[in-house]
Design an enzyme around this catalytic site. Structure first.
Site, PDB file in Angstrom:
ATOM      1  N   LEU A  18      14.130  -0.072 -22.084  1.00  0.00           N
ATOM      2  CA  LEU A  18      13.548   1.164 -22.603  1.00  0.00           C
ATOM      3  C   LEU A  18      13.235   2.073 -21.409  1.00  0.00           C
ATOM      4  CD1 LEU A  18      11.062  -0.460 -25.152  1.00  0.00           C
ATOM      5  CD2 LEU A  18      13.210   0.715 -25.710  1.00  0.00           C
ATOM      6  N   SER A  19      12.985   3.339 -21.694  1.00  0.00           N
ATOM      7  CA  SER A  19      12.714   4.237 -20.564  1.00  0.00           C
ATOM      8  C   SER A  19      11.483   3.783 -19.795  1.00  0.00           C
ATOM      9  CB  SER A  19      12.563   5.682 -21.042  1.00  0.00           C
ATOM     10  OG  SER A  19      11.511   5.810 -21.966  1.00  0.00           O
ATOM     11  N   GLU A  20      10.477   3.208 -20.478  1.00  0.00           N
ATOM     12  CA  GLU A  20       9.294   2.709 -19.775  1.00  0.00           C
ATOM     13  C   GLU A  20       8.763   1.439 -20.431  1.00  0.00           C
ATOM     14  OE1 GLU A  20       8.206   4.145 -17.071  1.00  0.00           O
ATOM     15  OE2 GLU A  20       9.177   6.117 -17.207  1.00  0.00           O
ATOM     16  N   THR A  21       8.277   0.532 -19.594  1.00  0.00           N
ATOM     17  CA  THR A  21       7.443  -0.588 -20.033  1.00  0.00           C
ATOM     18  C   THR A  21       6.111  -0.454 -19.304  1.00  0.00           C
ATOM     19  OG1 THR A  21       9.335  -2.051 -20.414  1.00  0.00           O
ATOM     20  CG2 THR A  21       7.185  -3.095 -20.104  1.00  0.00           C
TER      21      THR A  21
END
Length: 261
Positions: A44-47
């Site tokens: 995902l774009s961020e964790t």
């Protein structure tokens, strides 16, 4: 060893819109290489990872390829997990981050975040930016990212970037923006250098966009839309050297990460 993980759609009122982020609550910090591996696996774009602190929580954000110093939608997602799933009872949450202290408040059905403003300055148009976007913008500004100004929403939506060319630029990413028809401004955000070809909704980009549009439109409160394929809406307000971002978030999935023995 098992870790609880939540996937949240941030800046969204229902699942399948906004920007998805993974959120992992931790009792203590794990090795950075493991945090990066989890983020890479999530893709995902961020964790976001957080651990308790004396005054709230320490919060860190990882893209699939790197740790970043500010992320709006994953902060919103972490606050949603704390308020709506883990039963945090305070009126606001204080996160200690690489960008300083960030406060998130739950108010009137919205999560409101207090972030540092990042006012951009005008720059010459880099050749790689014009080629990478397939057309030259009207002008270019820059803070943490390049901000390319275009004439209207239709032009913005028609951009099909050359991501390899955009990776040649020296800043983190490229924000493209234009005046909106049903909102004050619209934008898109491309950051292939950090493993995000196009981000669905980007809180950190609006820390740059809000002061830009404030000086252009002569006001401090805005309704904004990020015109990615998923799309998402934000309320933005400039308060001195801070940007107040508000939105909603919904839980998409709850699971566990099995790290083995």
């Amino acid at each position: 060893m098992r870790l609880k993980q939540y996937q949240v759609d941030a800046f969204a009122t229902r699942v399948f819109e906004g920007n998805p982020a993974a959120v992992c609550p931790l009792g203590h910090w794990l090795d950075d290489s493991l945090l990066q591996a989890i983020a890479n696996e999530n893709n995902l774009s961020e964790t976001a990872f957080f651990v308790p602190s004396e005054n709230g929580f320490h919060l860190r954000w990882f893209t699939p390829v790197a740790e970043v110093d500010l992320c709006g939608h994953a902060t919103l997602a972490a606050a949603h997990v704390l308020f709506d799933i883990l039963g945090y009872t305070g009126k606001q949450i204080t996160f200690q981050t690489k960008s300083g202290e960030l406060v998130v408040e739950s108010k009137d059905g919205l999560l409101t975040m207090d972030f540092p403003a990042r006012p951009p300055v005008m720059k010459p148009i880099p050749d790689a930016l014009a080629v990478g976007l397939g057309r030259p913008p009207l002008e270019v500004w820059a803070a943490n990212d390049y901000i390319a100004i275009f004439e209207d929403e239709e032009t913005l939506r028609s951009i099909s970037p050359d991501f390899a060319k955009l990776q040649e630029l020296d800043l983190r990413g490229v924000i493209v923006t234009a005046s909106g028809t049903d909102v004050d401004f619209v934008s898109r955000f491309f950051a292939p250098k950090i493993g995000i070809p196009e981000d669905p909704v980007t809180g950190a980009a609006h820390c740059e966009l809000t002061p830009y549009w404030a000086q252009r439109l002569g006001k401090t409160s805005f309704e904004a839309r990020q015109d990615s394929p998923r799309g998402g809406r934000l309320s933005c307000q400039l308060q001195g050297n801070r940007v107040i971002l508000s939105g909603k978030a919904v839980t998409f999935m709850i699971g566990e990460i099995d790290l083995g023995d």
